[in-house]
Design a protein around this motif. Sequence first.
Motif, short mmCIF file in Angstrom:
data_model
loop_
_atom_site.label_atom_id
_atom_site.label_comp_id
_atom_site.label_asym_id
_atom_site.label_seq_id
_atom_site.Cartn_x
_atom_site.Cartn_y
_atom_site.Cartn_z
N UNK A 123 -30.34 70.60 71.20
CA UNK A 123 -29.84 70.22 69.89
C UNK A 123 -29.25 68.81 69.95
N UNK A 124 -28.54 68.51 71.01
CA UNK A 124 -27.97 67.17 71.17
C UNK A 124 -29.06 66.11 71.28
N UNK A 125 -30.15 66.44 71.96
CA UNK A 125 -31.26 65.49 72.09
C UNK A 125 -31.79 65.09 70.72
N UNK A 126 -32.10 66.09 69.89
CA UNK A 126 -32.66 65.81 68.57
C UNK A 126 -31.67 65.07 67.69
N UNK A 127 -30.40 65.51 67.70
CA UNK A 127 -29.40 64.92 66.83
C UNK A 127 -29.07 63.48 67.22
N UNK A 154 -36.01 62.68 66.88
CA UNK A 154 -37.18 63.54 67.01
C UNK A 154 -38.23 62.98 67.97
N UNK A 155 -38.43 61.68 67.92
CA UNK A 155 -39.46 61.09 68.79
C UNK A 155 -39.11 61.31 70.25
N UNK A 156 -37.86 61.10 70.61
CA UNK A 156 -37.45 61.29 72.00
C UNK A 156 -37.65 62.75 72.41
N UNK A 208 -37.03 60.44 79.34
CA UNK A 208 -35.96 61.27 79.89
C UNK A 208 -34.97 60.44 80.69
N UNK A 209 -35.42 59.34 81.27
CA UNK A 209 -34.56 58.48 82.09
C UNK A 209 -33.93 57.34 81.29
N UNK A 210 -34.19 57.27 80.00
CA UNK A 210 -33.78 56.13 79.18
C UNK A 210 -32.28 56.10 78.88
N UNK A 211 -31.77 54.93 78.46
CA UNK A 211 -30.37 54.83 78.05
C UNK A 211 -30.04 55.74 76.86
N UNK A 212 -31.03 55.96 75.99
CA UNK A 212 -30.80 56.85 74.85
C UNK A 212 -30.47 58.26 75.32
#
Length: 412
Positions: free
Chosen positions: A197-201, A205-207, A220-224
């Motif tokens: 949920x934290x990933x999407x929020x 969505x693209x990530x 998955x390794x990105x600063x985002x």
Amino acid sequence: MRYRLLTAALGATAALTISGPSQATDLEVTHWWTSGGEAAAVAEFAKAFDATGHKWIDGAIAGSGGTARPIMISRITGGDPMGATQFNHGRQAEELVEAGLMRDLTDIAEANNWKEVVHPASLLDSCTLDGKIYCVPVNIHSQQWLWLSHKAFEDAGVPVPTNWDEFVAAAPKLEEAGKIPLAMGQQPWQTSLAFQVLVVALAGQDAYNKIYGDKDAEVAASPELAKVFEAADQARSMAAKSNVQDWNQATNMVITGQAGGQIMGDWAQGEFQVAGQVAGEDYSCLPGLGVNEVIQTGGDAFYFPVLADEEKSAAQADLAALMLSPEVQVAFNLKKGSLPVRGDVDLDAANDCMKKGLDILAKGNIIQSPDQLMSADSLTRVNDLFVEFFNNTSITAEDAQKRFVDIVASAD
């Protein structure tokens, strides 16, 4: 898309094509719906099936899908199949289908026009292998919600948050008032659900799609994603004193005002409903944590193991068709807190939170569930990582991200 019930569908049995007059028989149905809200919802299936003259034999397995699925699979592969069984639609039953142990429902789907009424199409796609349909999707369950207790925030003297950042900022005041900021149970899937949920929020969505769908280790390794892991670290601290086991026990902490909030799927609505609480008055719901309003199109489906008994096979066909009938879709989903898979049903009785979900779905702001994108083995590795992360504060956010990258890189 309008969720409006076709008058003819309610008034005529012609909208539901079942196998015809079949010999009344008992049919065991296994599932993991045992909380108050879940039990009320599954009772709608049982009531409708019993009304046909057949008998629903309830095979509820306490715990969660992670507990129940191995039992269900063992029975099917061991030659003791039930009449029907719950899974999440996606890849969980893929090997059973490939082994020829699950019934092909294509003829029932075609007779009842499932391809025309099931929305979004990805739900039925997740039941399809090599062009054949093997399951009945019965609902759309989205994980992307933050549930908030009005009582807890009133007791703490702070406004009910409208987004994740405000929720985190309110945590110290909640703790001062003797509240647990974030309720979270100890079932393995709950921690990985919170992370998803934290990933999407927070990353978008693209990530999410690149990580879970494309298995993109660079993203998955990105600063985002580093920011997401920092937020997961915050969530870990906020949930540190939450010592309950099951998800519905954590929901009850929100219902009773012991906790400020819970990251949980929309099935939590069933618990608020059973407790007599009113959305917008006693509790609030923030889709996408109030940051990125998205609906996940995962959910529950029923598979029907191949049976030698012709009478039970006929009863299977009746149940499969019944589960997607308009009347049953409305009755079941209003109790479950989920959205119907049919796009032609009336949900005027829906509460404020369900209406938010319907609006987001109508806008097409949707993603597929992890079960639809990753294999069960890969998701188990993800679950294991976040169980360890949430229970072992010596694992830093940076270390957890590195391990997550390795899992994504080798996922299937």
